[in-house]
Design a protein around this motif. Structure first.
Motif, mmCIF file in Angstrom:
data_model
loop_
_atom_site.group_PDB
_atom_site.id
_atom_site.type_symbol
_atom_site.label_atom_id
_atom_site.label_comp_id
_atom_site.label_asym_id
_atom_site.label_seq_id
_atom_site.Cartn_x
_atom_site.Cartn_y
_atom_site.Cartn_z
ATOM 1 N N TRP A 245 -4.203 -2.967 -9.319
ATOM 2 C CA TRP A 245 -3.147 -2.406 -10.149
ATOM 3 C C TRP A 245 -3.535 -0.997 -10.554
ATOM 4 C CZ3 TRP A 245 1.391 -4.821 -10.797
ATOM 5 C CH2 TRP A 245 1.426 -6.154 -10.392
ATOM 6 N N GLY A 246 -2.576 -0.130 -10.581
ATOM 7 C CA GLY A 246 -2.908 1.227 -11.022
ATOM 8 C C GLY A 246 -1.769 2.172 -10.734
ATOM 9 N N GLY A 247 -1.987 3.420 -11.060
ATOM 10 C CA GLY A 247 -1.011 4.438 -10.741
ATOM 11 C C GLY A 247 -0.117 4.780 -11.903
ATOM 12 N N LYS A 248 0.821 5.705 -11.616
ATOM 13 C CA LYS A 248 1.652 6.259 -12.687
ATOM 14 C C LYS A 248 2.977 5.507 -12.845
ATOM 15 C CE LYS A 248 -0.890 10.030 -11.107
ATOM 16 N NZ LYS A 248 -1.216 10.492 -9.757
ATOM 17 N N ASN A 249 3.403 4.820 -11.792
ATOM 18 C CA ASN A 249 4.669 4.079 -11.873
ATOM 19 C C ASN A 249 4.396 2.639 -12.285
ATOM 20 O OD1 ASN A 249 5.542 6.398 -10.611
ATOM 21 N ND2 ASN A 249 5.639 5.463 -8.575
ATOM 22 N N ILE A 250 5.426 1.980 -12.791
ATOM 23 C CA ILE A 250 5.271 0.540 -13.049
ATOM 24 C C ILE A 250 5.257 -0.144 -11.694
ATOM 25 C CG2 ILE A 250 6.407 -1.505 -14.007
ATOM 26 C CD1 ILE A 250 7.412 0.347 -16.260
ATOM 27 N N GLN A 251 4.233 -0.966 -11.467
ATOM 28 C CA GLN A 251 4.064 -1.545 -10.140
ATOM 29 C C GLN A 251 4.951 -2.774 -9.988
ATOM 30 O OE1 GLN A 251 -0.115 -1.280 -9.424
ATOM 31 N NE2 GLN A 251 0.046 -2.512 -7.592
ATOM 32 N N SER A 252 5.851 -2.740 -9.002
ATOM 33 C CA SER A 252 6.749 -3.880 -8.849
ATOM 34 C C SER A 252 6.459 -4.666 -7.572
ATOM 35 C CB SER A 252 8.209 -3.402 -8.836
ATOM 36 O OG SER A 252 8.355 -2.438 -7.823
ATOM 37 N N VAL A 253 5.686 -4.070 -6.654
ATOM 38 C CA VAL A 253 5.375 -4.766 -5.400
ATOM 39 C C VAL A 253 3.994 -5.419 -5.549
ATOM 40 C CG1 VAL A 253 5.094 -4.496 -2.909
ATOM 41 C CG2 VAL A 253 6.634 -2.966 -4.153
ATOM 42 N N GLU A 254 3.878 -6.682 -5.132
ATOM 43 C CA GLU A 254 2.605 -7.384 -5.316
ATOM 44 C C GLU A 254 1.660 -7.180 -4.150
ATOM 45 O OE1 GLU A 254 3.886 -11.437 -6.090
ATOM 46 O OE2 GLU A 254 3.394 -11.090 -8.207
ATOM 47 N N ASN A 255 0.375 -7.115 -4.472
ATOM 48 C CA ASN A 255 -0.654 -7.025 -3.440
ATOM 49 C C ASN A 255 -0.829 -8.407 -2.813
ATOM 50 O OD1 ASN A 255 -2.960 -6.669 -1.914
ATOM 51 N ND2 ASN A 255 -4.344 -6.578 -3.675
ATOM 52 N N PRO A 256 -0.508 -8.543 -1.505
ATOM 53 C CA PRO A 256 -0.519 -9.901 -0.938
ATOM 54 C C PRO A 256 -1.904 -10.496 -0.764
ATOM 55 C CG PRO A 256 0.102 -8.282 0.741
ATOM 56 C CD PRO A 256 -0.003 -7.535 -0.555
ATOM 57 N N ILE A 257 -2.940 -9.647 -0.643
ATOM 58 C CA ILE A 257 -4.236 -10.272 -0.338
ATOM 59 C C ILE A 257 -5.429 -9.408 -0.737
ATOM 60 C CG2 ILE A 257 -4.061 -9.467 2.075
ATOM 61 C CD1 ILE A 257 -5.701 -11.941 2.855
ATOM 62 N N THR A 258 -6.367 -10.063 -1.430
ATOM 63 C CA THR A 258 -7.703 -9.501 -1.682
ATOM 64 C C THR A 258 -8.687 -10.649 -1.520
ATOM 65 O OG1 THR A 258 -6.907 -7.860 -3.283
ATOM 66 C CG2 THR A 258 -9.232 -8.434 -3.408
ATOM 67 N N ARG A 259 -9.802 -10.353 -0.874
ATOM 68 C CA ARG A 259 -10.869 -11.357 -0.766
ATOM 69 C C ARG A 259 -12.157 -10.780 -1.329
ATOM 70 N NH1 ARG A 259 -9.141 -11.852 4.668
ATOM 71 N NH2 ARG A 259 -8.167 -13.860 5.083
ATOM 72 N N CYS A 260 -13.155 -11.621 -1.567
ATOM 73 C CA CYS A 260 -14.471 -11.114 -1.908
ATOM 74 C C CYS A 260 -15.513 -12.057 -1.325
ATOM 75 C CB CYS A 260 -14.612 -10.929 -3.413
ATOM 76 S SG CYS A 260 -14.360 -12.425 -4.349
ATOM 77 N N TYR A 261 -16.745 -11.568 -1.206
ATOM 78 C CA TYR A 261 -17.741 -12.258 -0.391
ATOM 79 C C TYR A 261 -19.092 -12.389 -1.078
ATOM 80 C CZ TYR A 261 -14.330 -11.391 3.221
ATOM 81 O OH TYR A 261 -13.171 -11.384 3.935
ATOM 82 N N THR A 262 -19.787 -13.475 -0.748
ATOM 83 C CA THR A 262 -21.195 -13.598 -1.115
ATOM 84 C C THR A 262 -22.030 -12.961 0.009
ATOM 85 O OG1 THR A 262 -21.443 -15.687 0.062
ATOM 86 C CG2 THR A 262 -20.766 -15.822 -2.249
ATOM 87 N N ALA A 263 -23.318 -12.751 -0.272
ATOM 88 C CA ALA A 263 -24.202 -12.185 0.761
ATOM 89 C C ALA A 263 -24.258 -13.113 1.975
ATOM 90 C CB ALA A 263 -25.594 -11.960 0.181
ATOM 91 N N TRP B 167 0.816 -1.220 0.000
ATOM 92 C CA TRP B 167 0.000 0.000 0.000
ATOM 93 C C TRP B 167 0.845 1.262 0.000
ATOM 94 C CZ3 TRP B 167 -4.502 -0.497 -1.893
ATOM 95 C CH2 TRP B 167 -5.155 -1.725 -1.782
ATOM 96 N N LYS B 168 2.058 1.163 0.536
ATOM 97 C CA LYS B 168 2.992 2.301 0.448
ATOM 98 C C LYS B 168 3.389 2.504 -1.021
ATOM 99 C CE LYS B 168 7.125 4.573 1.101
ATOM 100 N NZ LYS B 168 7.104 5.749 0.284
ATOM 101 N N SER B 169 3.706 1.404 -1.725
ATOM 102 C CA SER B 169 4.142 1.550 -3.114
ATOM 103 C C SER B 169 3.006 2.098 -3.978
ATOM 104 C CB SER B 169 4.659 0.220 -3.675
ATOM 105 O OG SER B 169 3.583 -0.608 -4.031
ATOM 106 N N LEU B 170 1.786 1.656 -3.680
ATOM 107 C CA LEU B 170 0.658 2.161 -4.475
ATOM 108 C C LEU B 170 0.377 3.625 -4.140
ATOM 109 C CD1 LEU B 170 -1.270 1.224 -6.688
ATOM 110 C CD2 LEU B 170 -2.922 0.613 -4.924
ATOM 111 N N TYR B 171 0.600 3.988 -2.872
ATOM 112 C CA TYR B 171 0.451 5.407 -2.508
ATOM 113 C C TYR B 171 1.412 6.259 -3.348
ATOM 114 C CZ TYR B 171 0.726 9.858 -0.281
ATOM 115 O OH TYR B 171 0.723 11.218 -0.096
ATOM 116 N N ASP B 172 2.672 5.848 -3.392
ATOM 117 C CA ASP B 172 3.678 6.623 -4.144
ATOM 118 C C ASP B 172 3.252 6.750 -5.608
ATOM 119 O OD1 ASP B 172 5.141 6.754 -1.854
ATOM 120 O OD2 ASP B 172 6.580 5.198 -2.426
ATOM 121 N N SER B 173 2.707 5.653 -6.134
ATOM 122 C CA SER B 173 2.367 5.618 -7.545
ATOM 123 C C SER B 173 1.117 6.442 -7.872
ATOM 124 C CB SER B 173 2.164 4.153 -7.931
ATOM 125 O OG SER B 173 1.954 4.022 -9.293
ATOM 126 N N LEU B 174 0.134 6.406 -6.948
ATOM 127 C CA LEU B 174 -1.138 7.075 -7.250
ATOM 128 C C LEU B 174 -1.183 8.534 -6.805
ATOM 129 C CD1 LEU B 174 -3.849 4.470 -6.116
ATOM 130 C CD2 LEU B 174 -3.353 5.144 -8.455
#
Ligand SMILES: C[S@@+](CC[C@H](N)C(=O)[O-])C[C@H]1O[C@@H](n2cnc3c(N)ncnc32)[C@H](O)[C@@H]1O
Length: 322
Positions: free
Chosen positions: A203-221, A14-21
């Motif tokens: 993924w996003g931002g102005k820099n090429i993203q080199s650090v991976e996002n370790p975790i995302t989840r999603c949910y049913t109702a 999240w630090k790397s994405l902050y710098d990028s965005l």
């Protein structure tokens, strides 16, 4: 189930994405520009029916103690502060907590009493029964123990207090088609042995993203009903459908979309760039198969006690769990 993900890796991503965005946007921020950007943000949220305006009664939050968990670059907190709420902005990433505080500082008297801090959603540094409202947009599905974080939010809410929380939706086009089919199966990421959804999202931002996002989840109702079992009055609605997220074809659509509908300056504070305006069809599809669950619930009061007057708006878009 908690995942074995180190918090330092969460912070690093999240630090790397902050710098990028946002880093460049925040570097040049002035009070005047910030106040204009907050107005733009509110306008964009209204266009999208986002929970920041649709599930929070902005005209009623003056003087309320609001905790924003995962305040990011501070756009949402700044909006609530403008309406007189007293905000505690908590984010696990130091640079993001600092960016939130910098916005409060620029707002001066408009953000009196507001404070941002580096803090983990799974171990909040607050006493129980402290806040009138807990707000969190797109955060708790990125922490290793989401259940614990949702229980922490409940603990720090006052009895009768409200939670407005956005988590990603599994019963969505984005999950089943863009992610599971195109990335998980066709690109084989599902079998990578790591949290593949994390690697494929944010993924996003102005820099090429080199650090991976370790975790995302999603949910049913159904999964949300279990996670929020300690709360009362659970309301769920969906939002956020974007054709441009469809792998490959989406890029072509995005060019057309921007030419046809234009961009909205309200994206600056939360995406670091203007937001491509959605078509009416996408807004409609969002309510049926969107990638966001806008979740609203409250902390039960003790037997015999009455609820504080409910100042939360009934959203025009609100519907039952799907
Ligand atoms: C997608 S960003 C959302 C930021 C902001 N809520 C917004 O909507 O613009 C996710 C945020 O969650 C924060 N975060 C991730 N895990 C966290 C945790 N365990 N406790 C607090 N913040 C966390 C990250 O640092 C990041 O700022």
């Amino acid at each position: 189930m908690p995942e074995k993900v180190a918090k330092k890796d969460v912070r690093k991503f999240w630090k790397s994405l902050y710098d990028s965005l946002y880093e460049d946007v925040d570097r040049d921020m002035t009070r005047e520009r910030l106040l204009d950007s907050i107005d733009d943000l509110e306008d964009m949220f209204r266009l999208r029916g986002h929970m920041a305006v649709a599930d929070m009664a902005l005209s009623e939050i003056g003087g309320k103690l609001v905790l924003e968990i995962g305040s990011g670059a501070g756009g949402h907190s700044a909006l609530f502060a403008k309406y007189g709420a007293v905000i505690a902005g908590a984010d696990i990433t130091f640079d993001r907590a600092r960016a939130t505080q910098a916005k409060f500082d620029l707002m001066g008297d408009l953000a009196a009493g507001c404070q941002a801090m580096q803090s983990d959603a799974e171990n909040l540094p607050f006493a129980e029964n402290t806040f009138d409202i807990v707000y969190s947009n797109g955060v708790l599905h990125h922490t290793p123990d989401t259940k614990r974080a949702i229980d922490e939010a409940l603990r720090v809410l006052k009895p009768g207090g409200r939670a407005a929380i956005m988590l990603y939706c599994k019963s969505s086009w984005h999950y089943w088609i863009n992610m599971l089919l195109c990335v998980g199966l066709l690109r084989g990421k599902l079998f990578s042995g790591v949290n593949w959804l994390g690697r494929a999202t944010e993924w996003g931002g102005k820099n090429i993203q080199s650090v991976e996002n370790p975790i995302t989840r999603c949910y049913t109702a159904g999964e949300l009903r279990k996670l929020f079992a300690g709360y009362e009055g659970l309301r769920l609605r969906k939002g956020d459908f974007y054709f441009y997220l469809i792998p490959k074809l989406g890029r072509l659509y995005r060019r057309w979309q921007i030419r046809h509908y234009g961009v909205h300056p309200g994206g600056i504070l939360v995406y670091g760039e203007p937001w491509p305006i959605q078509s009416p069809l996408e807004l409609w599809l969002g309510r049926i198969m969107g990638w966001s669950w806008f979740i609203s619930a409250r902390k039960p009061v003790a037997p015999g006690q009455s609820y504080p007057e409910d100042k939360f708006q009934r959203s025009r878009h609100s519907g039952s769990a799907q």
